[in-house]
Design a protein around this motif. Sequence first.
Motif, short mmCIF file in Angstrom:
data_model
loop_
_atom_site.label_atom_id
_atom_site.label_comp_id
_atom_site.label_asym_id
_atom_site.label_seq_id
_atom_site.Cartn_x
_atom_site.Cartn_y
_atom_site.Cartn_z
N ALA A 42 0.85 -1.20 0.00
CA ALA A 42 0.00 0.00 0.00
C ALA A 42 0.89 1.24 0.00
O ALA A 42 2.06 1.18 0.38
CB ALA A 42 -0.90 0.01 1.22
N ARG A 72 0.47 -7.60 -4.06
CA ARG A 72 -0.37 -8.31 -3.08
C ARG A 72 -0.63 -9.70 -3.63
O ARG A 72 -1.13 -9.84 -4.75
CB ARG A 72 -1.72 -7.61 -2.89
N TRP A 159 -10.17 0.79 8.74
CA TRP A 159 -8.90 0.30 8.21
C TRP A 159 -7.83 0.25 9.31
O TRP A 159 -7.63 1.20 10.03
CB TRP A 159 -8.40 1.20 7.07
N VAL A 204 -8.82 6.81 4.18
CA VAL A 204 -8.77 6.39 5.58
C VAL A 204 -8.50 7.61 6.46
O VAL A 204 -7.60 8.40 6.19
CB VAL A 204 -7.65 5.34 5.81
N ASP A 225 -4.89 8.89 4.91
CA ASP A 225 -4.18 7.91 4.09
C ASP A 225 -5.17 7.47 3.02
O ASP A 225 -6.17 6.85 3.34
CB ASP A 225 -3.77 6.72 4.98
N1 SER Z 1 -4.09 2.10 3.27
C1 SER Z 1 -5.37 2.09 2.57
C2 SER Z 1 -5.43 0.93 1.60
O1 SER Z 1 -4.48 0.26 1.38
C3 SER Z 1 -5.58 3.40 1.85
O2 SER Z 1 -4.44 3.78 1.15
O3 SER Z 1 -6.48 0.72 1.06
#
Ligand code: SER
Length: 878
Positions: A42, A72, A159, A204, A225
Amino acid sequence: MDYMTTAEIREAYLRYFEEKGNKRMPSSSLIPDDPSLLLTSAGMVQFKPYFLQQKQLEEPYVGTTTVQKCVRTNDIDIIGTTGRHLSFFEMLGNFSFGKYFKREMCSMALDFSVNVLGLPIEKLHFTVFENDDETIGIWKDLGIEDSHISRLGEDDNFWRAGPTGPCGPCSELYYDQGPDFGCGSPDCAPGCDCDRYLEYWNCVFTQFDGQEDGTLEELPKKNIDTGMGLERIAAIMQGVQSNYETDVLRSLIAVGERLAGVTYGKDSATDLSLRIMADHSRAVTFMIADGILPSNEGRGYVLRRLLRRAIMKAHLIGVDGPFLNEYVDEIVRLMGDVYPEIVENRELERKLILAEEERFGATLRQGKTYLESELSKLEGKTLSGKTAFTLHDTYGFPVEITAEIAGEQGIDIDMDAFDAAMADQRERARSAGAKDAEAAWSTYGGIYADILNEVGPTSFVGYDNTESSSRILAIVKQGDRVDSASAGEEVEIVLDITPFYAEMGGEVGDTGQIVNGDVKARVGDTTTPESGLYIHACKIEGGTLSVGDNVIAAVDVDRRRAIERNHTGTHILHAALRKVLGDHVKQAGSYVGPDRLRFDFTHFEALTPEQIREVESVANDKIMQGIPTSTYETTLDEARAKGVTALFGEKYGEKVRVVEAGEFSQELCGGCHVNNTAEIGFMKVTGESSVGANLRRIEAVTSFGALAYVNKIEDELKETAAELKVPMFDVSERTAANLKAFKEIQQAAKRAKETVSDDGITALLDQAVEAPAGYPLIIAKAPALESGGQRHLWDVMRSRMSEPGAIVVAGEHDGKVVLMAAGTDEAVAKGFDANALIKAMGPAIGGGGGGKPTMAQAGGKNAAGIDDALEIARNMLL
Ligand code: SER
């Protein structure tokens, strides 16, 4: 809304947030700075220290904005089956650390969506964390209708990076693709699993610090974020139904179409292969460019799995043999301008991938053999799920391939058992992942971070000075802060200014002393446990040093100069290796000490002795040319544009330091170097070895280290020459000759040993008679006696004879006849004369010889004369 390319969206986002006062920062490496995280997943990963207020963003910025490369793979098996999941993707993001918050963020998100991207407001939907009334109010204030705002629970809209630490509610932006994409359920709404509402932006509000007991404490500073999946928004902007149909990925799908001679969109199984090949090849290329090498563990294993999965999927649509380099070229063409690292490492990407493809070919054959043997043993028509899982897990065989091969023989697979085994494995991976996230937060903090926060970064003056007037800012003893330390104590000292280089980039830390009048501390090592904070590991040798003391910090100069020579030497060696072996050579690690240097690099086979000589010759040529070195600071982009060598897998800030030795070597490096290559004097490679798949290591010495090495070799050689009694440079010739002779003797002795086997000896002893002169005497044929074995035979015989006696024997081997006569002193005293006997017998075997009365030998070629020769002895003695 107008069509936008991926590149246009990326730039529009970054420019928008830059114009709003955010600092545009580069994507961080796929290898996170955080040792407990496997891969960067991320945009926020590189900003963790900012969220925790361990790092401050400089004024006047209100935040940062990035496009972050992410990998990921927690649901690797889903990738390709949907249009949304990718193993590699780009995440657009903006981050605020205590500056702008919810209201500003929501307003910008809406403004960017509607006014920059041109998304119709009526197609936008907003989800909000269930009890976050504040954000609901904000969206309403911004003109969003109630029907377009929905509340979602903890699972979707809260989150966390881990069970504890910074976290917060989020608000997600969705694009409504229309009922045609939907599941048709009356409950279908944002958050539904179907494709109608596409989540494209997660904002977030990182406002809490999660506690161990599960409670949430308000953070003193509230953060933002956000993450927007670039491929997802590109799909929306390009009016296509999946990420794979967006401009960049569609071009990669086209590579597969070309390779397999198929068309995308005609058959779902073929499409799956094409998607996986496109997605995985991109992940693999970027991972290698960031310094990940295929291996059987950690991120290297992720890389290997992705590679293998791409190869297997290609196999399913008829692409056999190495093909992935076609993708590398296309990825470099499509994305190289944004990510220069994939261009710089292109040769390495190509070669590594090719090597893996070849290696996997062998694994594939093994898997097929295993499967075929299982199929031949099979009773019934169903292959067990366990076998299919073993093939998947151990051989990297996707179940489709197993199904295909089994299907050819009319055999099914127990898919339920296979799926259960897969689910088990996924569960194990997931719980391991949760632990990773937890650990990720806990690696921050600690005493050094506190000190750094309090006293700020150490000012390093050691490039130009080896001594400074400094002040002690902190003392740490066994993990605790102390005010002072006295004779005998071992402590860590933090200074305001230091000439001591701290261990970094392979170069060892400086040693030296910290002195205040009579008070002296010996510095045994210098390190930076927190970036920017220099720690001097000291032993106090006399007196007491206290925080606040003014001291002189002095580096061991001779040692430092030796390190500098080896460090510049390492750069010269690096450039020489690239010149001799090719541009795929990348530094993968190094050690630069005062006495020697070590350099690990990517290469696929052992260097030949000629290549090593050539590398030495190129390096020494550059040393002797006396090239002045220089250093300068620049930006990473500019350095790259100039073709400066960045190190493989290394992370750099925006400002970088370039060390150059003329045209020959330019490297990004923070280390200490000589002023002119001539100072290095001479470089000698002392070793070359393998340190892993595709990694080689060269060890070398320079200057006094090289002199010591050469002296050591000379001493050894001289000593050996003296032993051998030959001039120094005749040692190898003489050694070879001696070895040859030694081997011959060894062989003869071995044969003689066999000759004088117990049976042979007993047979000889049985033939003993009493000589008239009064001693036991044996005159006989010793069938396998041969030259070189006489002495040994006699030694054994005399020890086994009942009384001291004498023997006369004759043997033959390979057409060579050997005679031996030997007697004890007692027999000789009684008249036995070996020499006289041999002299008399010699002519009978067509040869001659002699010796002493106790032992004499003769050699000849006439085997037919053996009996005559023995008869002569009998006549003389009996
Ligand atoms: N950290 C959050 C995500 O990965 C927003 O960037 O979705």
